[in-house]
Design an enzyme around this catalytic site. Sequence first.
Site, PDB file in Angstrom:
ATOM      1  N   ASP A 183       2.526 -21.449  16.294  1.00  0.00           N
ATOM      2  CA  ASP A 183       3.743 -20.850  15.734  1.00  0.00           C
ATOM      3  C   ASP A 183       4.782 -21.910  15.357  1.00  0.00           C
ATOM      4  OD1 ASP A 183       5.291 -18.549  15.056  1.00  0.00           O
ATOM      5  OD2 ASP A 183       6.523 -18.907  16.835  1.00  0.00           O
TER       6      ASP A 183
ATOM      7  N   ARG B 233       0.816  -1.223   0.000  1.00  0.00           N
ATOM      8  CA  ARG B 233       0.000   0.000   0.000  1.00  0.00           C
ATOM      9  C   ARG B 233       0.842   1.263   0.000  1.00  0.00           C
ATOM     10  NH1 ARG B 233      -3.267  -1.191   5.377  1.00  0.00           N
ATOM     11  NH2 ARG B 233      -1.089  -1.346   5.964  1.00  0.00           N
TER      12      ARG B 233
ATOM     13  N   LYS C 246      16.470 -26.035   5.391  1.00  0.00           N
ATOM     14  CA  LYS C 246      17.758 -26.060   6.089  1.00  0.00           C
ATOM     15  C   LYS C 246      18.515 -27.313   5.658  1.00  0.00           C
ATOM     16  CE  LYS C 246      15.923 -23.694  10.171  1.00  0.00           C
ATOM     17  NZ  LYS C 246      16.710 -22.496  10.343  1.00  0.00           N
TER      18      LYS C 246
ATOM     19  N   LYS D 268      10.079 -20.299  24.018  1.00  0.00           N
ATOM     20  CA  LYS D 268      10.792 -19.022  23.926  1.00  0.00           C
ATOM     21  C   LYS D 268      11.452 -18.723  25.263  1.00  0.00           C
ATOM     22  CE  LYS D 268       8.239 -16.503  20.382  1.00  0.00           C
ATOM     23  NZ  LYS D 268       9.390 -16.430  19.467  1.00  0.00           N
TER      24      LYS D 268
ATOM     25  N   HIS E 145      10.260 -22.725   5.951  1.00  0.00           N
ATOM     26  CA  HIS E 145      11.690 -22.546   5.665  1.00  0.00           C
ATOM     27  C   HIS E 145      12.560 -23.535   6.452  1.00  0.00           C
ATOM     28  CE1 HIS E 145      11.228 -19.913   9.198  1.00  0.00           C
ATOM     29  NE2 HIS E 145      12.470 -20.226   9.447  1.00  0.00           N
TER      30      HIS E 145
ATOM     31  N   GLU F 122      14.455 -21.333  21.874  1.00  0.00           N
ATOM     32  CA  GLU F 122      15.143 -20.076  21.562  1.00  0.00           C
ATOM     33  C   GLU F 122      15.280 -19.213  22.803  1.00  0.00           C
ATOM     34  OE1 GLU F 122      12.996 -17.768  18.653  1.00  0.00           O
ATOM     35  OE2 GLU F 122      11.100 -18.620  19.297  1.00  0.00           O
TER      36      GLU F 122
ATOM     37  N   HIS G  95       6.628 -26.403  11.768  1.00  0.00           N
ATOM     38  CA  HIS G  95       8.023 -26.857  11.783  1.00  0.00           C
ATOM     39  C   HIS G  95       8.212 -28.211  12.499  1.00  0.00           C
ATOM     40  CE1 HIS G  95       8.530 -22.865  10.428  1.00  0.00           C
ATOM     41  NE2 HIS G  95       8.511 -22.280  11.596  1.00  0.00           N
TER      42      HIS G  95
ATOM     43  N   LYS H 217       3.765 -19.278   6.175  1.00  0.00           N
ATOM     44  CA  LYS H 217       2.984 -19.749   7.317  1.00  0.00           C
ATOM     45  C   LYS H 217       2.451 -18.538   8.066  1.00  0.00           C
ATOM     46  CE  LYS H 217       5.969 -19.437  11.184  1.00  0.00           C
ATOM     47  NZ  LYS H 217       6.541 -19.861  12.400  1.00  0.00           N
TER      48      LYS H 217
ATOM     49  N   LYS I   4      19.471 -21.321  22.572  1.00  0.00           N
ATOM     50  CA  LYS I   4      18.815 -21.488  21.277  1.00  0.00           C
ATOM     51  C   LYS I   4      19.344 -22.777  20.677  1.00  0.00           C
ATOM     52  CE  LYS I   4      18.506 -19.088  16.784  1.00  0.00           C
ATOM     53  NZ  LYS I   4      17.153 -19.401  16.389  1.00  0.00           N
TER      54      LYS I   4
END
Length: 513
Positions: free
Chosen positions: A260, A66, A207, A365, A203, A241, A265, A173, A370
Site C-alpha cells: 500500500d 456497470r 504534492k 496505520k 498522487h 496516519e 509512495h 496504484k 498523521k
Amino acid sequence: MISASSAACSAYGACDLFAKGDLRPCSIVIFGGSGDLAARKLIPALYNLFIHDALPDPINIVGASRTVMSDEVFKDRLYGFLIEQVEVDQQRWLEFSKKLFYQAITYDNGDSYLELADFLDGLDQKNNTLKNRMFYLAVPPSLYPVIGAHLGQAGLAVEGKDGEDWARIVVEKPFGRDLDSARELERILHDSFNEHQIFRIDHYLAKETVQNILMLRFANTIFEPLWNRSFIDHVGIVTTEKLGVEHRAGYYEQSGVLRDMFQNHLMQLLALTAMEPPSHFVAERVQDEKVKVFRALKPLNIDNHHDNLILGQYAAGMIDNQPVCGYRDESGVTPDSLTPTFAMLRVYIDNWRWRNVPFYLVSGKRMERKETKIVIQFKNVPHSMFRNVLDENILANRLILGVYPEEKISLSFQTKNPGAKECLRPVTMDFKYNSVISKTELGAYEMVLLDCILGDHMLFWRQDGVELSWSFITPVLQFCENCLMNKDDLQFYPAGSLGPEKSQEMINLLMKG
Ligand code: NDP
C-alpha cells in the site's frame, strides 16, 4: 521564520498556479464513474480546475461503469459529494454539469466499448471536442487489464499523427501486486497503448512539498555539497496516519502496508531524496535518475532481517482519547490476520554518494499522529572544541522537509545561549509554505489531471521504475509472507502509539521536530 521574495517568483513567471500550456479540447472517460474515487477526488478536482478556467474548453467528462443511471442521476450524485467538500457556486456548477455525461458499460463486453466509441464520437461532433481522449481507470485493479485490452480492441487507443487525436490511459496504484503481475499488466496494456500513452499515478508526486524536494536540492547551491555520505548520518522517510483500515479491509487484507505504501509512495520519496541531478528538468531525464536510485538499492539482508525490517499490526488502543479496536476486530478482517499495518525498513543505496548511509522508511496505520516528512540527519561535528565548557553532546544539524500536516522546511542548528556562561541552545529556522502562499491550493488530483491533459509525464511512474521498485520489494514481501507463517515477526502495537516497541527508539528520533 523566513519570508519569501515575490519579485523572484514573478520574475521567473513560475507563480501562475494553473497556466501551464496548451489545453486542447478533449473527453475524459472515468471508468468506475459510480465509485468512491470518482466522487470524492476526481470530480471535485475537475470542478476546481473548471472554476479556475484551467480545463480545456470544450470538454466532455463521461462516467462509465456497470450501474445503470441517467446523466441527471449521475450529476445529482456527484453534486451531493461535492457540496460536502467545497463551497459550490450554483451558477458555475450549472455550467460545469453541462459537461458531465454518463454511459453504462459492461467491462468485459467488447460491444460495450464500441457503443462507448460511438457515444464519444457523437459528443465530439455535438460539442467540437476533437478526438482527444483520456481513459481514467478508477476501478478495482483486477479490471485494469480487462479495460485496457478492450479499449485497444475497440480502436480507442489509436492516436493520430504528430500529437493529433491523442489517447491516454491513466492507471491508479497498485500497478500489480508483485513483479510478475506488474509485468503481466504491462504486457497487456502495451498490447494496445505505447508507453507515452500510459500515465501511472502516484498522487504523492503531485504534492507541492514533494515536488519542492528537487527545487530545494537543485535550485540552491548550499545543500547539494552536503547531500552525501560525508555529511549525512541517516535519512528518515516517515508517513504515518491515525486512521485505521476504515472501509477498505477487502483491499488492505490483500495488500498490507508494504504494497500500500512502500512499493509506491515511499519509493518515490526515496528516489527524490537520493537521486542525482538530471541534466534538464524534463520528465524523461528525471525518470532516468530515479531509476538509477532503484537500481542501486541493496537487496534487503534477509539473514539479518531483525536489524532491517520491523513489521507490526495495530491492536486496540486510543486515538484522540477515544477507544478504537484492533486491526483483527475491524469489519472485513479475518480474526487471525497476519497483514502488517506498520513497517520500518532500513535500506541502503549502493553508490558513491550514499555508501553506508541508512535510509529508514517508516509507515503505519493507527499511529499517534498523521505525519509525512523527510528527515535529513547530519553527522556530529568532527571535533568538539567546546568540550571543556560544555557537559553535554552537541546536537547534530537536522533538516526536515515536512509534507503533512505542516508543509515546511526546517533546519536546526546550534547557537550560543545569551549570558556569561558558555552554553549552547539548539534553534530551528522554519520556512512554512502557508506563510507565503496565499493563492488557492492546487490539490494533487488537480495536478495529475492537468498534467495528463497536457501529456506531461513528470508526475507519473515509468514502467522501468515500477518494475525495479517491485524487484526490490517482492523478495521482502515473500520473506515477510514466509516469516509471518511462523508468526514470529509481527509485533502488535497499541493504536495511538509510535508503533512496535522495537522501532520506537528510531521513530522517536525521527518524529522530533
Ligand atoms: P470502488 O470500490 O468505489 O470501485 C469503483 C467502481 O468500480 C464502483 O463504483 C463499481 O462500479 C466498480 N466495481 C467495484 N467493484 C467491482 C467489481 N468487483 N467488479 C466490477 N466492477 C466493480 O473503488 P474506488 O473508487 O475507491 O477506487 C478505484 C481505484 O482507485 C482502485 O484501484 C483503488 O485502489 C484506487 N485508489 C482509490 C483511492 C480512493 O481514495 N478511493 C485512492 C487511491 C487509489 P459499478 O458497479 O457501477 O461498475
